[in-house]
Design a protein around this motif. Structure first.
Motif, PDB file in Angstrom:
ATOM      1  N   MET A   1      18.142 -16.829  -9.613  1.00 23.87           N
ATOM      2  CA  MET A   1      17.746 -16.280  -8.323  1.00 23.87           C
ATOM      3  C   MET A   1      17.787 -14.759  -8.338  1.00 23.87           C
ATOM      4  O   MET A   1      16.872 -14.131  -7.848  1.00 23.87           O
ATOM      5  N   ARG A   2      18.865 -14.179  -8.906  1.00 23.90           N
ATOM      6  CA  ARG A   2      18.976 -12.714  -8.958  1.00 23.90           C
ATOM      7  C   ARG A   2      17.859 -12.111  -9.791  1.00 23.90           C
ATOM      8  O   ARG A   2      17.348 -11.051  -9.471  1.00 23.90           O
ATOM      9  N   VAL A   7      12.765  -8.927 -10.381  1.00 24.89           N
ATOM     10  CA  VAL A   7      11.359  -8.826 -10.788  1.00 24.89           C
ATOM     11  C   VAL A   7      10.500  -8.402  -9.601  1.00 24.89           C
ATOM     12  O   VAL A   7       9.622  -7.541  -9.720  1.00 24.89           O
ATOM     13  N   ILE A   8      10.759  -8.982  -8.450  1.00 21.65           N
ATOM     14  CA  ILE A   8       9.995  -8.648  -7.241  1.00 21.65           C
ATOM     15  C   ILE A   8      10.225  -7.189  -6.854  1.00 21.65           C
ATOM     16  O   ILE A   8       9.278  -6.467  -6.528  1.00 21.65           O
ATOM     17  N   LYS A  14       6.803  -0.344  -8.631  1.00 18.63           N
ATOM     18  CA  LYS A  14       5.615   0.068  -9.392  1.00 18.63           C
ATOM     19  C   LYS A  14       4.412   0.227  -8.473  1.00 18.63           C
ATOM     20  O   LYS A  14       3.644   1.186  -8.588  1.00 18.63           O
ATOM     21  N   ARG A  15       4.243  -0.710  -7.555  1.00 21.48           N
ATOM     22  CA  ARG A  15       3.104  -0.627  -6.624  1.00 21.48           C
ATOM     23  C   ARG A  15       3.233   0.589  -5.711  1.00 21.48           C
ATOM     24  O   ARG A  15       2.252   1.277  -5.441  1.00 21.48           O
TER      25      ARG A  15
END
Length: 57
Positions: A1-2, A7-8, A14-15
């Motif tokens: 979960m972590r 990653v999100i 980055k976006r």
């Protein structure tokens, strides 16, 4: 979960950086000597691109 959250968050950072770079570039490019339009046309070109996206050729 972590790991999924990590990653999100990395993707979001980055976006966000890409958006910031795009805005800075869009602001500065009209002031370069080789830019074929006057800096005052930047707003017009931005609206045109935002409306039609990559369809302009």
């Amino acid at each position: 979960m972590r790991k999924g959250i990590s990653v999100i968050r990395t993707d979001a950072i980055k976006r966000s950086q890409s958006v910031t770079r795009g805005k800075v570039t869009g602001f500065l490019i009209p002031f370069f000597p080789d830019f074929p339009y006057t800096p005052g046309m930047q707003g017009f070109l931005d609206r045109l691109f935002n409306r039609y996206g990559n369809k302009i050729t």
